[in-house]
Write an enzyme that holds these catalytic residues in place. Structure first.
Site, short mmCIF file in Angstrom:
data_model
loop_
_atom_site.label_atom_id
_atom_site.label_comp_id
_atom_site.label_asym_id
_atom_site.label_seq_id
_atom_site.Cartn_x
_atom_site.Cartn_y
_atom_site.Cartn_z
CG HIS A 267 -25.90 -8.05 -44.24
ND1 HIS A 267 -27.24 -7.90 -45.36
CD2 HIS A 267 -25.99 -9.03 -43.73
CE1 HIS A 267 -27.89 -8.88 -45.35
NE2 HIS A 267 -27.02 -9.69 -44.72
CG HIS B 189 -31.49 -15.82 -49.07
ND1 HIS B 189 -30.30 -15.67 -50.06
CD2 HIS B 189 -31.22 -14.67 -48.26
CE1 HIS B 189 -29.33 -14.62 -49.39
NE2 HIS B 189 -29.75 -14.57 -48.99
CG ASP C 130 -30.24 -12.22 -44.61
OD1 ASP C 130 -29.89 -13.55 -45.87
OD2 ASP C 130 -29.10 -11.77 -44.19
CG ASP D 257 -26.23 -12.27 -41.26
OD1 ASP D 257 -24.97 -12.35 -42.37
OD2 ASP D 257 -27.38 -12.34 -41.20
CD GLU E 149 -23.76 -11.23 -46.05
OE1 GLU E 149 -24.75 -10.99 -46.76
OE2 GLU E 149 -23.32 -12.30 -45.64
CD GLU E 150 -27.78 -11.67 -48.63
OE1 GLU E 150 -27.31 -12.41 -49.17
OE2 GLU E 150 -28.28 -11.50 -47.77
#
Lengths: 341, 338
Positions: free
Chosen positions: A63, A311, A173, A227, A204-205
């Site tokens: 992603h 994140h 990410d 991922d 995606e998130e």
């Protein structure tokens, strides 16, 4: 430094900025990078789609959206109020540096409550998300000319080269996953393979909408989602989580195709590619979940790259793990291509 | 002055490790004044003015910034550290730092939000649990790159943004240093001493010694202070406001300022059309705390640049306030000299 190709890919990819639903700048940059290896286009949801070869098909997915914030309002003092886009970590936002992508890019600092304004018991407490505001150094009147509700905000931090082959950067990410797939295509250059559908998916998130749509359009025979996952660190037990640098993580789960998982593991062992197993009890929490139930259903596997501090703006990855993920994908594709020639 | 401020802010200089800042200041004041370095590393400069004053005046700003110091490495190669000066956990987790002579990059890691237990959700990590990840795989590797006692500073470059604003680390108190360099490089009406003092952030230590050496009648401390003029904060809770000029203190936690001197400063500002404001909160402390008690006592004034997010990697202030503080300091030298 070793792994120069992967390093260069990751550096270029992390320099692109785009949160869920606002990936266009990222999509364009990635589309250009992918066009060296495949025929590309950008679909209705903003997925970057590429294809090369014919016949039996494998879909590769990573992603392209990164976590961030969105403007909800500019208050009367000229400070920006926000909402989360994806799972942004509130704990690391105080006095953080951001870019607000308005009519032009605007620099901002997330405000910090001075000691005398804090409630007595709040010393070590995480602030509430609704209290977050961003200082862009403008009056409301000046701000309204450049910034509107819905504009996206990304986190500013450098691409740091740490010791060994480790990198700290925002949006590892899942630019690490994108880098792994591009590296895989580099490794396959000049080799004849089955059809490869490459999907660099949007959103995606925020729930996987991009992958669902892209996979439907692909309808490949098999899919490998790529991922990031958790690496051990202080507070993240080495008993439960793998070490950074321990290689690519082959996913095992009831929702993943068992044959594919075992095949990937066999090939990794046979080709001396460092790897570990990541076992999950249900779904995987990645695009793999959406790809699998797309259309008639697609057999899906998952390869993950271990990272620290997921994140945050300082996600740490070992370039060796990206390289080994790319190698395993390439070897798997070569074998499956030969079997289906 | 903006270029000098930028250079100063980008240099590393935590308390006790002010060397690079000191060297830069010397390179800028050399030839414009006489100066000496005292045993602690403070620069004590004497600038000749057009006239010799009745009263001996000293200006002071501190060269050190808040940061961290390496205490060691754990068995997995993560760096452990102690804070130098007041540094809150909330502003360092998830941030980039640089360590020591070799400028080794590192990041303050944190347990991912996905893995947090319910009862951990509302709490920030404890100080003792904080660590810096430099990518080392073992204690040996970590200690081959950094050593205990080395300085750690924030990675945060100087940026101009918004409507005349600046973001940088260490505006506290490179702003004061930049102002003093600017005054030294200009023509002054009266002779004046300038102390670039060390170790303020760990207890106003350099200034205690430099004030003793200079033995002034009056002192003006050039500092930064918390501006809480952020979203939703009103009235005196804002403490001081960016854009309204130097904030003059009547009292803080370390000093009860001479009331006449405080009032005089506001008058002089008004008479000269220089923006100035009152610091509307009794909070904080600075070198005035050490200076006013030096020897037989010194009448001391503090003028501060209003600065948001103090003691974080991202201090924010308005450049015009730094100019206002410089203008007022210059006017006060002449006023107090008589």
């Amino acid at each position: 430094m070793e792994f120069g190709e992967v390093r260069e890919l990751l550096y270029k990819l992390c320099a692109l900025k785009g949160t869920s639903g606002n990936e266009s700048a990222v999509a364009e940059g990635i589309c250009e990078m992918l066009s060296a290896y495949a025929d590309t286009h950008i679909d209705r949801l903003g997925n970057v789609m590429g294809t090369r070869g014919e016949g039996f098909s494998i879909l590769l997915d990573a992603h392209i959206d990164q976590i961030g914030l969105a403007v909800t309002a500019v208050d009367e003092d000229g400070f920006v109020k926000v909402a989360r886009v994806g799972g942004a970590d509130c704990r690391v936002l105080t006095a953080a540096q951001v870019t607000v992508h308005g009519r032009s890019d605007v620099f901002g600092v997330v405000t910090s409550t001075p000691p005398h304004l804090k409630a007595d018991d709040s010393d070590n407490k995480v602030r509430k998300f609704d209290d977050i505001t961003i200082d862009i150094g403008l009056s409301k009147e000046q701000a309204d000319k450049i910034i509107s509700p819905g504009d996206r905000i990304t986190f500013n931090a450098p691409f740091d080269s740490l010791a060994g082959n480790r990198i700290a950067s925002p949006s590892v990410d899942d630019r690490a996953g994108v880098a792994a797939i591009l590296r895989c295509l580099q490794l396959l250059e000049g080799k004849k393979t089955c059809r490869l559908d490459i999907m660099f998916s949007a959103q995606e998130e925020t729930g996987g909408s991009g992958a669902k749509v892209g996979a439907f359009n692909s309808q490949a025979d098999e899919a490998i989602a790529c991922d990031v996952s958790f690496a051990s660190a202080p507070g993240v037990s080495a008993e439960k989580y793998v070490a950074l640098g321990s290689g690519t993580m082959v996913g095992y789960a009831p929702s993943l195709d068992y044959n594919m998982s075992r095949r990937l593991t066999e090939i990794a062992a046979a080709k001396d590619i460092p790897h570990t197993a990541e076992v999950m009890g249900g779904r995987t929490g990645t695009n793999g979940d959406d790809i699998q139930v797309s259309g008639r259903g697609i057999k899906t596997a998952l390869l993950s790259i271990p990272i620290r501090n997921m994140h945050t703006a300082v996600e740490v990855v070992d370039l060796a793990d990206i390289e080994n993920t790319a190698r395993l994908m390439a070897e798997y594709i070569i074998e499956r291509s030969a079997e289906n020639a | 002055m903006l270029e000098i401020l930028k250079d100063l802010c980008n240099l590393p200089g935590i308390s006790g490790r002010e060397d690079k800042v000191r060297d830069y200041i010397i390179s800028k004041i050399d030839g414009y004044c006489e100066y000496e370095i005292d045993p602690l590393g403070s620069i004590i400069a004497f600038k000749k003015g057009a006239k010799t004053p009745e009263n001996k005046i000293m200006l002071d700003a501190h060269t050190d910034e808040v940061g961290m110091i390496v205490t060691g490495a754990d068995s997995d190669g993560f760096i452990k550290f102690a804070n130098v000066g007041g540094v809150e956990t909330a502003v360092i987790i998830g941030r980039n730092v640089r360590i020591g002579e070799k400028n080794i990059p590192g990041v303050l890691g944190i347990k991912p939000i996905h893995l947090i237990e319910k009862d951990e959700e509302q709490e920030l990590p404890k100080k003792d649990d904080l660590y810096i990840d430099i990518g080392a795989k073992s204690k040996e590797e970590a200690l081959s790159l950094v050593s205990p006692g080395e300085e750690i500073h924030f990675e945060s470059e100087f940026i101009e943004f918004g409507d005349g604003f600046i973001k940088s680390k260490a505006i506290d108190d490179r702003a004061g240093c930049a102002i003093m360099i600017d005054l030294i490089r200009s023509e002054l009406e009266y002779d004046c001493c300038f102390c670039f003092s060390v170790q303020e952030e760990i207890g106003t230590r350099g200034a205690a010694a430099s004030a003793y050496t200079v033995n002034p009648d009056y002192a003006i401390v050039l500092e930064t202070t918390t501006a809480a003029d952020i979203s939703g904060v009103k009235g005196e809770a804002r403490v001081c406001v960016c854009g309204d000029g130097g904030a003059i203190s009547f009292m803080d936690r370390a000093t009860v300022y001479d009331l006449n001197l405080y009032r005089k400063a506001l008058e002089v500002a008004k008479a000269n059309n220089i923006k100035a404001q009152t610091k509307t909160r009794v909070a904080g402390g600075n070198d005035a705390g050490a200076i006013h008690k030096s020897r037989g006592g010194v009448k001391t004034l503090t003028i501060s640049v209003p600065t948001r997010y103090l003691h974080s990697p991202c201090c924010v202030c308005k450049y015009e306030d730094i100019e206002s503080v410089r203008d007022l300091a210059k006017a006060m030298i002449s006023e107090l000299a008589k």
